[in-house]
Design a protein around this motif. Structure first.
Motif, PDB file in Angstrom:
ATOM      1  N   GLY A  47       0.802  -1.217   0.000  1.00 29.16           N
ATOM      2  CA  GLY A  47       0.000   0.000   0.000  1.00 29.16           C
ATOM      3  C   GLY A  47       0.833   1.264   0.000  1.00 29.16           C
ATOM      4  N   ASP A  48       0.189   2.328  -0.458  1.00 28.91           N
ATOM      5  CA  ASP A  48       0.761   3.668  -0.387  1.00 28.91           C
ATOM      6  C   ASP A  48      -0.388   4.652  -0.302  1.00 28.91           C
ATOM      7  N   ASN A  49      -0.142   5.934  -0.500  1.00 26.98           N
ATOM      8  CA  ASN A  49      -1.198   6.938  -0.335  1.00 26.98           C
ATOM      9  C   ASN A  49      -2.299   6.838  -1.389  1.00 26.98           C
ATOM     10  N   ARG A  50      -2.084   6.069  -2.457  1.00 28.00           N
ATOM     11  CA  ARG A  50      -3.111   5.891  -3.493  1.00 28.00           C
ATOM     12  C   ARG A  50      -4.075   4.754  -3.177  1.00 28.00           C
ATOM     13  N   GLY A  51      -3.681   3.842  -2.283  1.00 24.48           N
ATOM     14  CA  GLY A  51      -4.494   2.668  -1.984  1.00 24.48           C
ATOM     15  C   GLY A  51      -3.596   1.465  -1.747  1.00 24.48           C
ATOM     16  N   TYR A  52      -3.994   0.301  -2.267  1.00 21.30           N
ATOM     17  CA  TYR A  52      -3.164  -0.883  -2.081  1.00 21.30           C
ATOM     18  C   TYR A  52      -3.335  -1.837  -3.251  1.00 21.30           C
TER      19      TYR A  52
END
Length: 110
Positions: free
Chosen positions: A23-28
């Motif tokens: 995951g990151d700030n965009r989703g997973y």
């Protein structure tokens, strides 16, 4: 198999499967299954799907939840099994991202 953690349960053949989640700030992103054909069902809140199984064309099931939460139950109905009649329940949710593998020979409900 490197993307999955298989947790063996007390009843032979039953597994909880945890997938690696990236995951990151965009989703997973996570791989939950890698086969050409599979089925999916959707239930509204408060729905109870009774225990069911197949006699003529038995099938294993891989269960996961995309939204919300379910309590999923598998009952061993394999004749001659050491754990015949035993059951296991597992909470599956969009949050915990767990999957529940139920092999042929089990009644299943959620």
């Amino acid at each position: 198999m490197g993307q999955f953690n298989f947790i063996k349960l007390d009843i032979e053949g039953l597994y909880v499967i945890e997938s690696k989640c990236f995951g990151d700030n965009r989703g997973y992103f996570m791989e939950t299954y890698n086969y050409e054909d599979f089925n999916q069902s959707l239930s509204r809140k408060g729905v109870l799907r009774g225990l069911h199984f197949q006699i003529k064309h038995p099938q294993g099931k891989l269960v996961r939840v995309l939204k919300g939460e379910v309590y999923d139950v598998a009952v061993d109905i394999r004749p001659g099994s050491k754990t015949f009649g035993k059951w296991h329940g597992e909470y599956l949710s969009a949050e915990n991202k767990r999957q529940f593998y139920i092999p042929e020979g089990f009644a299943h409900g959620f």
